[in-house]
Design a protein around this motif. Structure first.
Motif: not given
Length: 673
Positions: A379, A382, A412, A414-417, A420, A422-423, A425, A438
């Motif tokens: 994603k 990455y 990660f 969660r997979d979703e950002s 749009d 940040y992620y 972790i 991101i």
């Protein structure tokens, strides 16, 4: 071939007409240079074979379905003998669902389309019965992501182990245009048979209805005609098509009558007995005697017909026999498929001839050399690499500036950002949580938290002491809340707390919880203590229904100001899609708009919330759906056991006691019938 030339001829069901044409010369040639003893052995072997044929001729081969309860009549749609439109629709629908995920094997690209001719044929019911040539799929045009196109006329095979759908070049593909060519049948002949019209003759045979009763149609059919039958449909006295549940067939096992074979057998037996008695001086005399005894014509020769029985779930009065079409036509269907692979900022995984993976840019140039045994896009920027010691695949971040993949030291959460930007972790499996940027891969919040979750327009950071820090999209702190007694909708935070005043709250005899409301700046907007409807919030009308300590129901705006005093009504409910249900002193319901204007009069026994389409109301005559102008959309004969109350919904769902589920248009949900 003559009957005395081979024992196998009898078992292969040679025609009786040939046997009838046997001459004395045929027998002489068969017995030539044989002694009487050798002829006896020959005739004994032949009679054993004839005995087998007699037994076979007295039996038939049959497959029979079980009986059915004719009280459980089941009708079905009538068979379409011109299925062109149905086949074209089904084929084109299946073709439109295809996808492709191109894989670059430098310096070419494998389109990797999930297509197979067999699956396409299977998608249309009974299509394979026509025995048409396989469909052909061709690549006609490729649209690249740089805006350029290339024309082709190349056959595509899809999922085929022997063929790769490869095109030259490594530029990223946006979409492809394909053309499928396939056959469809012209209208097929239909023969209607009934007790009044039981027979239909053809140049190559016939089909005859013998009987039709107890849900069964019994036919006699020439083998050549039987091969042409596509479907047999049963019709009842009301003209309805009755569902078929099985069929059986049987055929004669010999082209000779038992009487004809028995005469051959007795002729051979008589000659054998006379040989034992030394009644013949030589083979010529035996031949004359045998020829005089064998039958010259099979007067009871069985007609070569197949017995066929078709069973139906109900009594029928006639049948429609549909024959396979003798001609077909070709349909050409052009369609476009979008690439299912996403290329973040024009970068994607590619392979070399040694099956090592790297990353190409949008111009087809290596930005990361193909040195990885395993690589796939995950994603954003990455990628997933080889499996690490912990059994999980490694995560790599693409450092575009330095043209390399950098190991990522976290997992990660969660997979979703998040927005749009940040992620979330975590440090190790189920470890403490944090946030990264991101674009830069920079850790913005160190992984020390127990949980990170998005609610409304906020990120909620929960520590191990169950303290919630609510931050906005720019990571700025808005509010801190202890425990779980809060809810968030869009920009507003609702915090529930016990009402501790000694003064009784409205008509409650015990202490009650109240809600404070905070805006995006973390400022409390309610000017007094309120109880708020559990599922209400500031919707498209920017109005919220609250109750103060005097028991008054009020509508407040996003600044906390009271804009509608609902206490003038006997009862009120929250706004939804522009209107709120209100009840007058007489117990009738109507609707007001956001300016407190009664736009639907007090005329209903019950009134539910509006969707963007309608609302459910009840009159003395039953339930009905009305639109925003009080026009009736649909009336219902039965009541409702439950319904959805989602605020500002595009559509709502209503569960009727009749077993059906309806939407806001009054339509039955697909799948309910």
């Amino acid at each position: 071939m003559k009957p005395f030339l081979s024992f196998a001829t009898l078992l292969l069901f040679i025609s009786s007409s040939v046997m009838a044409q046997t001459t004395k010369n045929d027998i002489k040639n068969q017995f030539k240079n044989k002694s009487l003893t050798e002829v006896k052995e020959y005739l004994e072997r032949q009679n054993k074979e004839i005995e087998k044929l007699i037994r076979l001729s007295s039996t038939s081969l049959k497959i029979t379905p079980g009986d059915v309860d004719l009280k459980e009549v089941k009708t079905t749609e009538k068979f379409d003998n011109s299925p062109k439109e149905q086949i074209i629709k089904q084929f084109n629908k299946t073709l439109d669902r295809l996808y492709f995920s191109p894989q670059v094997v430098y310096p070419n690209t494998d389109l990797n389309i999930n297509y197979s001719a067999g699956s396409l044929v299977y998608s249309a019911k009974d299509y394979d019965d026509y025995k048409f040539p396989e469909p052909v799929l061709k690549l006609k045009k490729v649209y690249f992501q740089d805006g350029k196109t290339s024309n082709f006329d190349k056959e595509i095979h899809g999922r085929n182990d022997k063929t790769t759908d490869e095109i030259k070049g490594t530029k990223w593909i946006d979409s492809i245009e394909l053309e499928a060519s396939y056959h469809y049948p012209e209208a097929m002949p239909v023969i209607t048979l009934s007790p009044e019209k039981p027979l239909q003759q053809f140049t190559d045979g016939k089909i005859q209805l013998i009987s039709v009763n107890d849900g069964k149609a019994n036919l006699k059919v020439s083998p050549a005609v039987k091969e042409k039958i596509m479907k047999v449909e049963g019709i009842n006295s009301a003209g309805k098509s009755i569902e078929q549940y099985g069929s059986s067939s049987s055929s004669n096992s010999s082209n000779f009558s038992v009487e004809f074979l028995a005469q051959y057998y007795e002729a051979g037996k008589s000659v054998i007995e006379k040989i034992d008695k030394s009644a013949y001086k030589d083979v010529d005399e035996l031949t004359e005697d045998l020829y005089s005894k064998i039958p010259k014509e099979d007067k009871n020769k069985p007609e070569n017909l197949v017995n066929a029985t078709y069973n139906f779930r109900g009594n029928i009065t006639q049948i429609n026999v549909f024959l396979k079409p003798e001609q077909s036509a070709i349909n050409n269907y052009r369609f476009v498929l979008q690439n299912s692979i996403k290329y973040p900022d024009g970068f994607g995984v590619a392979y070399n001839k040694n099956e090592l993976a790297g990353i190409l840019d949008k111009d087809g140039k290596w930005i990361v050399q193909p040195v990885h045994d395993r690589l796939s896009h995950y994603k954003g920027n990455y990628f997933m690499g080889e499996v690490a010691d912990d059994g999980y695949r490694t995560v790599l971040w693409l450092d575009k500036a330095n043209r390399k993949l950098v190991p990522f030291n976290y997992r990660f959460y969660r997979d979703e950002s998040i927005f749009d930007k940040y992620y979330a972790i975590e440090d190790g499996i189920n470890g403490p949580k944090g946030l990264i940027d991101i674009k830069t891969n920079k850790v913005l919040i160190e992984p020390t938290l127990n949980n990170i979750v998005v609610k409304g327009n906020y990120i909620v950071l929960r520590d191990h002491n169950e303290t919630n820090t609510i931050i906005n999209k720019d990571l700025k702190k808005v509010l801190t809340v202890e425990g779980y007694n809060y809810k968030i909708n869009d920009d507003f935070i609702f915090i529930s707390k016990p009402y501790t005043s000694k003064e009784k709250f409205a008509d409650y005899s015990v202490l009650s919880n109240i809600d404070d409301i905070y805006n995006a700046e973390g400022k409390k907007i309610n000017k007094e203590d309120y109880v708020i409807e559990t599922f209400d919030f500031f919707g498209i009308d920017s109005l919220l229904l609250v109750k103060n300590k005097l028991g008054k129901k009020l509508f407040i705006n996003t600044k906390g100001d009271v804009v509608i005093d609902g206490s003038k009504y006997k009862d009120v409910r929250p706004f939804s899609s522009g209107l709120a249900p209100v009840k007058n002193a007489e117990g009738n319901w109507g609707y007001i708009n956001s300016k407190n204007v009664l736009v639907i009069p007090f005329m209903y026994n019950e009134a539910k919330n509006f969707s963007k389409i309608s609302a459910m109301v009840q009159t003395n005559k039953g339930y009905q759906l009305i639109d925003h102008n009080n026009n009736v959309i649909k009336k219902f004969d039965d009541g409702f056991r439950s319904y959805s109350v989602k605020k500002d919904a595009d559509n709502l769902t209503y569960y009727n006691y009749n077993g059906n589920t309806y939407n806001s248009q009054g339509e039955i949900h697909k799948g309910d019938r």
